[in-house]
Scaffold this motif. Sequence first.
Motif, PDB file in Angstrom:
ATOM      1  N   TRP A 171      -8.044 -10.162   4.619  1.00 12.03           N
ATOM      2  CA  TRP A 171      -8.890  -9.037   4.199  1.00 12.03           C
ATOM      3  C   TRP A 171      -9.798  -9.434   3.039  1.00 12.03           C
ATOM      4  CZ3 TRP A 171      -8.419  -7.418   8.467  1.00 12.03           C
ATOM      5  CH2 TRP A 171      -7.253  -6.942   9.061  1.00 12.03           C
ATOM      6  N   SER A 172      -9.294 -10.298   2.162  1.00  8.61           N
ATOM      7  CA  SER A 172     -10.131 -10.788   1.063  1.00  8.61           C
ATOM      8  C   SER A 172     -11.292 -11.612   1.619  1.00  8.61           C
ATOM      9  CB  SER A 172      -9.283 -11.648   0.120  1.00  8.61           C
ATOM     10  OG  SER A 172     -10.073 -12.200  -0.919  1.00  8.61           O
ATOM     11  N   ASP A 195       0.850  -1.183   0.000  1.00  8.49           N
ATOM     12  CA  ASP A 195       0.000   0.000   0.000  1.00  8.49           C
ATOM     13  C   ASP A 195       0.891   1.241   0.000  1.00  8.49           C
ATOM     14  OD1 ASP A 195      -3.084   0.755   1.551  1.00  8.49           O
ATOM     15  OD2 ASP A 195      -1.609   2.220   0.869  1.00  8.49           O
ATOM     16  N   LYS A 198     -12.605 -11.236   4.561  1.00 10.18           N
ATOM     17  CA  LYS A 198     -13.524 -10.312   5.227  1.00 10.18           C
ATOM     18  C   LYS A 198     -14.473  -9.663   4.224  1.00 10.18           C
ATOM     19  CE  LYS A 198     -13.648  -6.222   8.215  1.00 10.18           C
ATOM     20  NZ  LYS A 198     -12.842  -5.180   8.908  1.00 10.18           N
ATOM     21  N   LYS A 199     -13.921  -9.248   3.084  1.00 13.70           N
ATOM     22  CA  LYS A 199     -14.758  -8.619   2.054  1.00 13.70           C
ATOM     23  C   LYS A 199     -15.812  -9.584   1.531  1.00 13.70           C
ATOM     24  CE  LYS A 199     -11.330  -5.269   0.425  1.00 13.70           C
ATOM     25  NZ  LYS A 199     -10.456  -4.857  -0.714  1.00 13.70           N
ATOM     26  N   LYS A 206      -8.052  -7.167  15.463  1.00 12.23           N
ATOM     27  CA  LYS A 206      -9.185  -7.206  14.531  1.00 12.23           C
ATOM     28  C   LYS A 206      -9.157  -6.047  13.542  1.00 12.23           C
ATOM     29  CE  LYS A 206     -12.093  -9.580  17.915  1.00 12.23           C
ATOM     30  NZ  LYS A 206     -11.042  -9.693  18.921  1.00 12.23           N
ATOM     31  N   GLY A 207      -7.945  -5.652  13.154  1.00  9.24           N
ATOM     32  CA  GLY A 207      -7.798  -4.603  12.161  1.00  9.24           C
ATOM     33  C   GLY A 207      -7.829  -3.203  12.702  1.00  9.24           C
ATOM     34  N   PHE A 219     -10.747 -12.346  10.228  1.00  5.12           N
ATOM     35  CA  PHE A 219     -10.195 -11.159  10.871  1.00  5.12           C
ATOM     36  C   PHE A 219     -10.552 -11.098  12.351  1.00  5.12           C
ATOM     37  CE2 PHE A 219     -14.474  -9.803  10.030  1.00  5.12           C
ATOM     38  CZ  PHE A 219     -14.770  -8.841  10.998  1.00  5.12           C
ATOM     39  N   TYR A 274      -2.120 -11.777   5.482  1.00  4.41           N
ATOM     40  CA  TYR A 274      -3.008 -10.652   5.797  1.00  4.41           C
ATOM     41  C   TYR A 274      -3.935 -10.353   4.612  1.00  4.41           C
ATOM     42  CZ  TYR A 274      -1.212  -8.960  10.298  1.00  4.41           C
ATOM     43  OH  TYR A 274      -0.898  -8.827  11.621  1.00  4.41           O
ATOM     44  N   GLN A 275      -3.390 -10.377   3.404  1.00  8.41           N
ATOM     45  CA  GLN A 275      -4.217 -10.098   2.225  1.00  8.41           C
ATOM     46  C   GLN A 275      -5.354 -11.122   2.098  1.00  8.41           C
ATOM     47  OE1 GLN A 275      -2.305  -9.426  -1.501  1.00  8.41           O
ATOM     48  NE2 GLN A 275      -1.713  -7.356  -0.896  1.00  8.41           N
TER      49      GLN A 275
END
Length: 335
Positions: free
Chosen positions: A129-130, A10, A132-133, A145-146, A139, A125-126
């Motif tokens: 997050w994927s 990022d 989670k989406k 928890k982010g 997560f 991590y990616q």
Amino acid sequence: MLIAFSPARDATMKTYKQLTYEQRCQIYALSKTGMSQNKIAKQLKVSQSTISREFSRNTGKRGYRFKQAQTSTDTRRLVACKAIKMTTALIALIESKLTTKWSPEQVSGWLREDQSIDISYETIYQHIWSDKKSGGYLFQHLRRKGKAYQSRSKDKQAGRGFIKNRISIDERPHVVDDKSRMGDWEIDLVIGKGHSGALVTIVERKTSFIVSTRVDDKSAKTVTAATIALLAPFKSAVLTITADNGKEFAYHEKMTESLKCDVYFADPYCSWQRGLNENTNGLLRQYWPKSTDFKKVSQSAVQDVIANLNDRPRKKLNYKTPAKLMAEHMVAIAA
């Protein structure tokens, strides 16, 4: 689902610089004067964790030497193996560890050391997050928890209460700062909802080995008795204990008498001086959030969680476990 293994960072993320050969020369020279890792970090204007990691990775049998450190670093870069893609089987293995509350870094390190699989924690991590989406809950097993990390205040203010014959952390031996020996512990309480019960948590600084027990109240008498009982089996491996300024540690002289160790107190409102203990309490909050009534938590449940944490591979221990290192140390000093 396959995830590309070379994720672009990022643009908002911080960039980190490797230590230079000149900085390693400085580290070598300063360490020879007996300067603590904290002070070396300030001198070089880098984080203390950078210095700690440097000593951990590049100290040989003859101690830390700057030429050897540079050579070791260069060699690691050259032999770094190429990464692989995440297969369905690998994803299942990673998720099985995440759901037992291993961090992505612990999973990555364990895969590399135990399974010879090189997957970066950033890739893990990616995947989280994927997930989670897509409506997943991986997560939820992360410690934060982010959530954004809240930096600790370094302002020194008045303590929470006067403790008779309190010995300041400023008088603690410098060797404790370096985490170069075993036997230096940090102690704290994890308080339940409405102050209903608590956990006494004690962690050894070099190995991150944890002992803990539930108590019904946080009186000095109760906490002192619990502390002595927890550390009695490791008495030969207890040299110092560092506490905060809570009145629950007012009977520190009783601890010193029973365990034959020195007890020191951190500066008021400087919890970062007991950073390992603060981190440990954060790990425990994954199992018992602030809404927990500890009087309803059994001692066996506490011991199960502590055993789980002590059996986790730790990055700073080259992915060895605290339980194994403590067991080896106790055998060694008993020989």
